[in-house]
Design a protein around this motif. Structure first.
Motif, PDB file in Angstrom:
ATOM      1  N   THR A 193     -39.059 -15.099  30.708  1.00 21.46           N
ATOM      2  CA  THR A 193     -40.270 -15.701  31.254  1.00 21.46           C
ATOM      3  C   THR A 193     -40.563 -16.965  30.481  1.00 21.46           C
ATOM      4  OG1 THR A 193     -41.166 -13.556  31.879  1.00 21.46           O
ATOM      5  CG2 THR A 193     -42.712 -15.366  31.732  1.00 21.46           C
ATOM      6  N   TYR A 194     -40.769 -18.068  31.212  1.00 20.30           N
ATOM      7  CA  TYR A 194     -41.073 -19.359  30.610  1.00 20.30           C
ATOM      8  C   TYR A 194     -42.432 -19.827  31.109  1.00 20.30           C
ATOM      9  CZ  TYR A 194     -36.072 -19.530  29.696  1.00 20.30           C
ATOM     10  OH  TYR A 194     -34.810 -19.250  29.271  1.00 20.30           O
ATOM     11  N   PRO A 195     -43.347 -20.182  30.211  1.00 15.71           N
ATOM     12  CA  PRO A 195     -44.609 -20.770  30.660  1.00 15.71           C
ATOM     13  C   PRO A 195     -44.397 -22.231  31.056  1.00 15.71           C
ATOM     14  CG  PRO A 195     -44.581 -20.622  28.280  1.00 15.71           C
ATOM     15  CD  PRO A 195     -43.321 -19.971  28.760  1.00 15.71           C
ATOM     16  N   LEU A 196     -45.071 -22.654  32.114  1.00 19.17           N
ATOM     17  CA  LEU A 196     -44.948 -24.028  32.601  1.00 19.17           C
ATOM     18  C   LEU A 196     -46.339 -24.647  32.743  1.00 19.17           C
ATOM     19  CD1 LEU A 196     -42.360 -23.496  35.479  1.00 19.17           C
ATOM     20  CD2 LEU A 196     -41.904 -24.398  33.219  1.00 19.17           C
ATOM     21  N   THR A 197     -46.430 -25.934  32.456  1.00 17.02           N
ATOM     22  CA  THR A 197     -47.694 -26.640  32.627  1.00 17.02           C
ATOM     23  C   THR A 197     -47.840 -27.176  34.045  1.00 17.02           C
ATOM     24  OG1 THR A 197     -46.678 -28.657  31.805  1.00 17.02           O
ATOM     25  CG2 THR A 197     -47.858 -27.293  30.214  1.00 17.02           C
ATOM     26  N   ARG A 198     -46.706 -27.512  34.684  1.00 16.42           N
ATOM     27  CA  ARG A 198     -46.729 -28.041  36.051  1.00 16.42           C
ATOM     28  C   ARG A 198     -45.792 -27.222  36.918  1.00 16.42           C
ATOM     29  NH1 ARG A 198     -44.661 -33.691  35.327  1.00 16.42           N
ATOM     30  NH2 ARG A 198     -43.620 -32.670  33.617  1.00 16.42           N
TER      31      ARG A 198
END
Length: 118
Positions: A85-90
């Motif tokens: 799981t990778y957090p993304l800002t956009r």
């Protein structure tokens, strides 16, 4: 319905009638359950990192420093059932592609414990 159309001297084929009936909302609610629903089988996939399922999900806003993470990229390797799981800002294609490139680098794969040959 076909006999009623013939009596009224309409020339409809059975395929046209079935097509019209499938588009009606009330028939879609009450039509019989399908006997066979095709499903994808993942039993034959045994090579790690050959097939990866990915999904982009909304997450509660998480602010770390000056970055606000709004989305999460979830990836699952089908053969090994390893999850990332990778957090993304956009939520644009450049951000997602950047994370996929990071996922598929050989150094990262070695850190996650998968033994692959390149």
């Amino acid at each position: 319905m076909q006999t009623a159309c013939k009596r009224a001297r309409y020339v409809f084929t059975l395929a046209v009638i079935k097509n019209w009936l499938n588009k009606q909302a009330l028939y879609q609610i009450h039509k019989p359950r399908p006997k066979y629903i095709p499903q994808a089988s993942f039993n034959n996939i045994t090579v790690p990192m050959e097939v990866i399922q990915a999904d982009l999900c909304y997450m509660p806003y998480d602010r770390i420093g000056n970055k606000t993470y709004k989305f999460a990229l979830n990836c699952v390797d089908i053969a090994t059932r390893t999850k990332w799981t990778y957090p993304l800002t956009r939520r644009d294609s450049a951000s997602v592609a950047k994370r996929f490139v990071k996922l598929l680098t050989p150094e990262y794969i070695q850190l996650s414990g998968l033994k692959l040959k390149f």
